[in-house]
Design a protein around this motif. Structure first.
Motif, mmCIF file in Angstrom:
data_model
loop_
_atom_site.group_PDB
_atom_site.id
_atom_site.type_symbol
_atom_site.label_atom_id
_atom_site.label_comp_id
_atom_site.label_asym_id
_atom_site.label_seq_id
_atom_site.Cartn_x
_atom_site.Cartn_y
_atom_site.Cartn_z
ATOM 1 N N ALA A 123 0.912 -1.260 0.053
ATOM 2 C CA ALA A 123 0.059 0.146 0.089
ATOM 3 C C ALA A 123 0.825 1.309 0.062
ATOM 4 N N ASN A 124 2.005 1.265 0.628
ATOM 5 C CA ASN A 124 2.960 2.351 0.546
ATOM 6 C C ASN A 124 4.185 2.325 -0.693
ATOM 7 N N GLY A 125 3.773 1.549 -1.730
ATOM 8 C CA GLY A 125 4.555 1.779 -2.804
ATOM 9 C C GLY A 125 5.623 0.838 -3.101
ATOM 10 N N LEU A 126 5.632 -0.520 -2.431
ATOM 11 C CA LEU A 126 6.800 -1.288 -2.399
ATOM 12 C C LEU A 126 6.975 -1.755 -3.852
ATOM 13 N N LEU A 127 5.771 -2.035 -4.729
ATOM 14 C CA LEU A 127 5.887 -2.443 -5.666
ATOM 15 C C LEU A 127 5.930 -1.547 -6.976
ATOM 16 N N GLU A 128 6.556 -0.391 -6.671
ATOM 17 C CA GLU A 128 6.677 0.689 -7.718
ATOM 18 C C GLU A 128 8.330 1.563 -7.431
ATOM 19 N N ASN A 129 8.685 1.904 -8.597
ATOM 20 C CA ASN A 129 9.932 2.793 -8.488
ATOM 21 C C ASN A 129 10.872 1.921 -7.731
ATOM 22 N N PRO A 130 11.409 1.275 -8.577
ATOM 23 C CA PRO A 130 11.177 0.502 -9.812
ATOM 24 C C PRO A 130 10.048 -0.405 -9.600
ATOM 25 N N LYS A 131 9.495 -0.328 -11.033
ATOM 26 C CA LYS A 131 8.129 -1.340 -10.868
ATOM 27 C C LYS A 131 8.655 -2.920 -10.798
ATOM 28 N N VAL A 132 7.986 -3.619 -9.821
ATOM 29 C CA VAL A 132 8.542 -5.054 -9.680
ATOM 30 C C VAL A 132 7.526 -5.900 -10.624
ATOM 31 N N ASP A 133 8.586 -6.881 -11.477
ATOM 32 C CA ASP A 133 8.040 -7.658 -12.477
ATOM 33 C C ASP A 133 7.905 -8.900 -11.708
ATOM 34 N N ALA A 134 8.472 -9.476 -10.945
ATOM 35 C CA ALA A 134 8.357 -10.959 -10.367
ATOM 36 C C ALA A 134 8.879 -10.892 -8.741
ATOM 37 N N ALA A 135 8.677 -11.951 -8.129
ATOM 38 C CA ALA A 135 8.881 -11.881 -6.648
ATOM 39 C C ALA A 135 9.541 -13.241 -6.391
ATOM 40 N N LEU A 136 10.457 -13.361 -5.341
ATOM 41 C CA LEU A 136 10.924 -14.601 -4.983
ATOM 42 C C LEU A 136 10.926 -14.818 -3.191
ATOM 43 N N ALA A 137 10.590 -15.671 -2.625
ATOM 44 C CA ALA A 137 10.810 -15.774 -1.175
ATOM 45 C C ALA A 137 11.066 -17.264 -0.619
ATOM 46 N N LEU A 138 11.862 -17.340 0.434
ATOM 47 C CA LEU A 138 12.344 -18.490 0.952
ATOM 48 C C LEU A 138 11.484 -18.669 2.348
ATOM 49 N N HIS A 139 11.179 -19.648 2.883
ATOM 50 C CA HIS A 139 10.817 -19.758 4.188
ATOM 51 C C HIS A 139 11.348 -21.049 4.870
ATOM 52 N N VAL A 140 11.916 -21.048 5.943
ATOM 53 C CA VAL A 140 12.531 -22.281 6.835
ATOM 54 C C VAL A 140 11.319 -23.188 7.070
ATOM 55 N N ASP A 141 11.955 -24.514 6.829
ATOM 56 C CA ASP A 141 10.895 -25.621 7.254
ATOM 57 C C ASP A 141 11.846 -26.702 7.918
ATOM 58 N N PRO A 142 11.285 -26.965 9.230
ATOM 59 C CA PRO A 142 11.953 -27.831 9.943
ATOM 60 C C PRO A 142 11.439 -29.425 9.601
ATOM 61 N N SER A 143 10.564 -29.435 8.899
ATOM 62 C CA SER A 143 10.291 -30.957 8.508
ATOM 63 C C SER A 143 11.269 -31.469 7.352
ATOM 64 N N LEU A 144 11.798 -30.368 6.632
ATOM 65 C CA LEU A 144 12.617 -30.775 5.481
ATOM 66 C C LEU A 144 14.161 -30.824 6.174
ATOM 67 N N GLU A 145 15.118 -31.642 5.637
ATOM 68 C CA GLU A 145 16.498 -31.861 5.963
ATOM 69 C C GLU A 145 17.245 -30.707 5.399
ATOM 70 N N VAL A 146 18.244 -29.996 5.995
ATOM 71 C CA VAL A 146 19.184 -29.200 5.418
ATOM 72 C C VAL A 146 19.546 -29.671 4.002
ATOM 73 N N GLY A 147 19.580 -28.930 3.059
ATOM 74 C CA GLY A 147 20.033 -29.294 1.854
ATOM 75 C C GLY A 147 18.707 -29.499 0.888
ATOM 76 N N LYS A 148 17.542 -29.681 1.447
ATOM 77 C CA LYS A 148 16.392 -29.991 0.507
ATOM 78 C C LYS A 148 15.665 -28.899 0.259
ATOM 79 N N PHE A 149 15.014 -28.445 -0.563
ATOM 80 C CA PHE A 149 14.220 -27.352 -0.893
ATOM 81 C C PHE A 149 12.843 -27.774 -1.676
ATOM 82 N N GLY A 150 11.774 -27.135 -1.402
ATOM 83 C CA GLY A 150 10.419 -27.438 -2.046
ATOM 84 C C GLY A 150 9.653 -26.373 -2.232
ATOM 85 N N TYR A 151 8.721 -26.726 -3.444
ATOM 86 C CA TYR A 151 7.525 -25.504 -3.532
ATOM 87 C C TYR A 151 6.620 -26.332 -4.319
ATOM 88 N N LYS A 152 5.522 -25.831 -4.222
ATOM 89 C CA LYS A 152 3.998 -26.140 -4.901
ATOM 90 C C LYS A 152 3.814 -25.022 -5.708
#
Length: 369
Positions: A123-152
């Motif tokens: 609401a305060n302009g995060l996606l502007e100046n410059p305009k954002v085209d795509a986004a990427l985020a990670l979240h830690v997961d204690p059910s996955l062993e270190v070295g493994k990543f996953g997405y849906k």
């Protein structure tokens, strides 16, 4: 980790992050109530947003870590690690700025745990100046062993709707119930009706959970109280199911309260479902595999039954949201939001490497497509 803060009230955390970013030669900008943003790159081509959330939970830590929390709060969801991911990424991306064919915008976000921080920054302009085209985020997961990543791909986390009901009756003496309007009876009727809603009106193949976690009213046994309250949460994956239930809950409340002669006020808060853009995930996945190995990226990982407010961004720009394995302790590790959870710090260099590798390569390959 030792000095966690919650919600939007993050003065020490924000000051620390701001100071570290400045030592890297970056110029953090305050966005919204207590968010920070830095941009890195040549200012041409596309802009990729990276997210690190900073807030903790109002939970007393119960671990034996030497650096355990020194106050009544706890980083039981790993947001201190997410912030570290982004500080590490900022350092490396600044050092490699000449190699970036585009712009990386890094957000340090407050108030994820209350579903308000990303919305506030957007609401305060995060996606502007410059305009954002795509986004990427990670979240830690204690059910996955270190070295493994996953997405849906597709729906990656549930929506969340909160309903906060206050019923106004008419208080009176317990010996003269005919002169009163019992709000506890009304609340109890609403409770029963709402608890039957999902089971009777939603396809059993759909995920929908409606929980009434707080209700009550009154002070002593011989007084019919004047008012009562009920708080409920609704979580779904399917937006159509969500819309149907979101409309049905107020209908049931209205009909039930009026039938029993009460009046009411109802407040709602909503966070949409998190959505992973399939095309963007296909573009970014090879760069993730370059870091962790082709067999360590789990696709079609189960969506999160909880809610992630990065959804406010994923509903506007194409997004890839991934889980980063942080379990180095085996089957007995605790889940997120547990006062005993310990996250393996081995995930930190991997998380930093993944976002840096993905950001540079994706921008270099897709900036002008």
């Amino acid at each position: 980790h030792q000095n966690p803060e919650i919600g939007f009230d993050l003065p020490k955390t924000v000051a620390y992050v701001e100071e570290i970013l400045k030592t890297m030669g970056l110029e953090p900008i305050k966005v919204g109530t207590s968010g920070l943003v830095v941009t890195i790159g040549k200012g041409k081509g596309k802009t990729l947003l990276l997210r690190g959330d900073m807030d903790a939970l109002p939970l007393k830590e119960n671990t034996d870590l030497q650096f355990k929390s020194t106050n009544e709060f706890m980083h039981a969801c790993g947001h201190d690690i997410h912030t570290t991911f982004m500080l590490g990424a900022a350092k490396l991306l600044k050092e490699k700025e000449n190699e970036i064919n585009g712009t990386v915008k890094i957000m340090f976000q407050p108030a994820e745990e209350i579903g308000a921080g990303a919305k506030d920054m957007v609401a305060n302009g995060l996606l502007e100046n410059p305009k954002v085209d795509a986004a990427l985020a990670l979240h830690v997961d204690p059910s996955l062993e270190v070295g493994k990543f996953g997405y849906k791909p597709g729906i990656a986390a549930s929506s969340l709707d909160g309903f906060f009901l206050k019923v106004q009756g008419k208080g009176g003496h317990s010996s003269e119930p005919q002169k009163a309007i019992d709000p506890l009876m009304i609340i109890n009727a609403v409770y029963s009706q709402l608890n039957s809603l999902v089971g009777k009106e939603v396809d059993p193949r759909e995920m929908a959970v409606l929980v009434i976690g707080k209700m009550g009213g009154g002070t002593v046994a011989n007084i019919i109280p004047d008012s009562a309250h009920l708080d409920a949460t609704l979580r779904t994956f399917n937006p159509k199911v969500r819309d149907y239930l979101f409309n049905r809950v107020p209908e049931i409340i209205d009909a039930t309260v009026k039938m029993l002669r009460g009046t009411y006020s109802l407040e709602t808060v909503s966070t949409p479902s998190l959505f992973n853009n399939e095309e963007l995930c296909e573009q970014m996945a090879p760069y993730v595999k370059e870091v962790i190995g082709k067999n360590n990226l789990e696709v079609n990982k189960e969506p999160l039954a909880g809610t992630e407010d990065f959804s406010y961004i994923s509903n506007i720009v194409p997004t890839m949201f991934m889980w980063a394995g942080a379990n180095g302790f085996g089957e007995n590790n605790y889940p997120l939001h547990n006062p005993n959870v310990v996250l393996d710090e081995g995930v930190i260099p991997l998380g930093v490497a993944v976002v840096v590798q993905t950001a540079i390569n994706w921008l270099n390959h897709y900036s002008y497509k």
